[in-house]
Design a protein around this motif. Structure first.
Motif, PDB file in Angstrom:
ATOM      1  N   LYS A 127      35.390  -4.359 -10.466  1.00  0.00           N
ATOM      2  CA  LYS A 127      34.844  -3.004 -10.569  1.00  0.00           C
ATOM      3  C   LYS A 127      35.651  -2.078  -9.662  1.00  0.00           C
ATOM      4  O   LYS A 127      36.122  -2.478  -8.599  1.00  0.00           O
ATOM      5  CB  LYS A 127      33.371  -2.977 -10.192  1.00  0.00           C
ATOM      6  CG  LYS A 127      32.488  -3.676 -11.220  1.00  0.00           C
ATOM      7  CD  LYS A 127      31.031  -3.533 -10.865  1.00  0.00           C
ATOM      8  CE  LYS A 127      30.157  -4.201 -11.907  1.00  0.00           C
ATOM      9  NZ  LYS A 127      28.739  -4.052 -11.554  1.00  0.00           N
ATOM     10  N   VAL A 128      35.773  -0.806 -10.102  1.00  0.00           N
ATOM     11  CA  VAL A 128      36.645   0.159  -9.428  1.00  0.00           C
ATOM     12  C   VAL A 128      35.876   1.447  -9.131  1.00  0.00           C
ATOM     13  O   VAL A 128      35.060   1.894  -9.944  1.00  0.00           O
ATOM     14  CB  VAL A 128      37.867   0.485 -10.313  1.00  0.00           C
ATOM     15  CG1 VAL A 128      38.734   1.559  -9.686  1.00  0.00           C
ATOM     16  CG2 VAL A 128      38.671  -0.767 -10.598  1.00  0.00           C
ATOM     17  N   ALA A 129      36.159   2.055  -7.978  1.00  0.00           N
ATOM     18  CA  ALA A 129      35.650   3.381  -7.634  1.00  0.00           C
ATOM     19  C   ALA A 129      36.822   4.236  -7.185  1.00  0.00           C
ATOM     20  O   ALA A 129      37.679   3.783  -6.426  1.00  0.00           O
ATOM     21  CB  ALA A 129      34.613   3.295  -6.523  1.00  0.00           C
ATOM     22  N   THR A 130      36.873   5.471  -7.661  1.00  0.00           N
ATOM     23  CA  THR A 130      37.855   6.436  -7.184  1.00  0.00           C
ATOM     24  C   THR A 130      37.114   7.380  -6.252  1.00  0.00           C
ATOM     25  O   THR A 130      36.079   7.950  -6.628  1.00  0.00           O
ATOM     26  CB  THR A 130      38.492   7.196  -8.354  1.00  0.00           C
ATOM     27  OG1 THR A 130      39.150   6.249  -9.200  1.00  0.00           O
ATOM     28  CG2 THR A 130      39.511   8.208  -7.861  1.00  0.00           C
ATOM     29  N   VAL A 131      37.626   7.520  -5.018  1.00  0.00           N
ATOM     30  CA  VAL A 131      36.936   8.304  -4.002  1.00  0.00           C
ATOM     31  C   VAL A 131      37.908   9.251  -3.302  1.00  0.00           C
ATOM     32  O   VAL A 131      39.117   9.060  -3.340  1.00  0.00           O
ATOM     33  CB  VAL A 131      36.284   7.381  -2.942  1.00  0.00           C
ATOM     34  CG1 VAL A 131      35.216   6.497  -3.561  1.00  0.00           C
ATOM     35  CG2 VAL A 131      37.323   6.531  -2.223  1.00  0.00           C
ATOM     36  N   THR A 132      37.329  10.261  -2.670  1.00  0.00           N
ATOM     37  CA  THR A 132      38.091  11.167  -1.820  1.00  0.00           C
ATOM     38  C   THR A 132      37.617  10.956  -0.390  1.00  0.00           C
ATOM     39  O   THR A 132      36.415  10.845  -0.134  1.00  0.00           O
ATOM     40  CB  THR A 132      37.854  12.630  -2.242  1.00  0.00           C
ATOM     41  OG1 THR A 132      38.274  12.779  -3.599  1.00  0.00           O
ATOM     42  CG2 THR A 132      38.634  13.595  -1.363  1.00  0.00           C
ATOM     43  N   VAL A 133      38.559  10.895   0.554  1.00  0.00           N
ATOM     44  CA  VAL A 133      38.214  10.733   1.964  1.00  0.00           C
ATOM     45  C   VAL A 133      37.665  12.065   2.471  1.00  0.00           C
ATOM     46  O   VAL A 133      38.311  13.107   2.340  1.00  0.00           O
ATOM     47  CB  VAL A 133      39.439  10.290   2.785  1.00  0.00           C
ATOM     48  CG1 VAL A 133      39.105  10.249   4.280  1.00  0.00           C
ATOM     49  CG2 VAL A 133      39.947   8.938   2.304  1.00  0.00           C
ATOM     50  N   THR A 134      36.441  12.010   3.046  1.00  0.00           N
ATOM     51  CA  THR A 134      35.769  13.223   3.493  1.00  0.00           C
ATOM     52  C   THR A 134      35.685  13.358   5.004  1.00  0.00           C
ATOM     53  O   THR A 134      35.243  14.380   5.507  1.00  0.00           O
ATOM     54  CB  THR A 134      34.342  13.279   2.910  1.00  0.00           C
ATOM     55  OG1 THR A 134      33.621  12.114   3.344  1.00  0.00           O
ATOM     56  CG2 THR A 134      34.376  13.350   1.385  1.00  0.00           C
TER      57      THR A 134
END
Length: 174
Positions: free
Chosen positions: A30-37
């Protein structure tokens, strides 16, 4: 993971704010695309929405994972810039030896921790500055965090319903 809400996101001690990452759980693909906040004490600390995309039922840690930077740049090497203090980096003895938020992994037993900073057997005193609760732990293995607490250690210091301790001190016990 942290219990923070919102769209899938992450905090990091290696990637700057705004960096887009693809996190893959190698056990279930499973994959998640995230932005560092923001900063954290981990290479990548996923928020609740991102963790829900990649986790296996009942697990709060993804031990076998791959993190890819989507803009193609390499992750900065820890300590690459002289004099820079990044979250998770050691601080002088006498103050906190880690900076950044603390989280936990779902493993039973007596209060313990894993660490990417300290060798096996190191004893640490961890204090939640929001409630002044403290726990003494022994490092039992490696991790990608300065200090990653097990369930018993986190239960000893956390606020009800929280999986993250943002304001903390970690003291090396000699």
């Amino acid at each position: 993971f942290s219990a923070e809400s919102g769209p899938p996101a992450a905090t990091s001690d290696r990637f700057p704010v705004g960096t887009r990452l693809r996190v893959t759980n190698l056990d279930n693909r499973k994959v998640a695309t995230v932005t560092v906040t923001g900063p954290s004490g981990s290479c990548v600390l996923l928020n609740a929405a991102a963790m829900d995309l990649v986790r296996e039922p009942g697990k709060n840690v993804i031990r076998r994972n791959m993190v890819e930077r989507l803009d193609g740049a390499a992750a900065p090497a820890p300590g690459a810039q002289p004099g820079e203090t990044r979250p998770g980096a050691a601080q002088p003895i006498g103050g906190s030896v880690c900076s950044g938020a603390l989280t936990f992994f779902a493993e039973g037993g007596a209060p313990a921790a894993t660490s990417g900073q300290f060798p096996l057997g190191t004893r640490l005193r961890v204090t939640n500055l929001d409630n002044n609760k403290a726990v003494t732990v022994t490092v039992t293995g490696p991790s990608g965090s300065c200090v990653l607490l097990n369930t018993a250690a986190m239960d000893a210091i956390r606020e009800p319903g929280k999986n993250l301790v943002r304001r903390n001190t970690v003291e090396l016990i000699r």
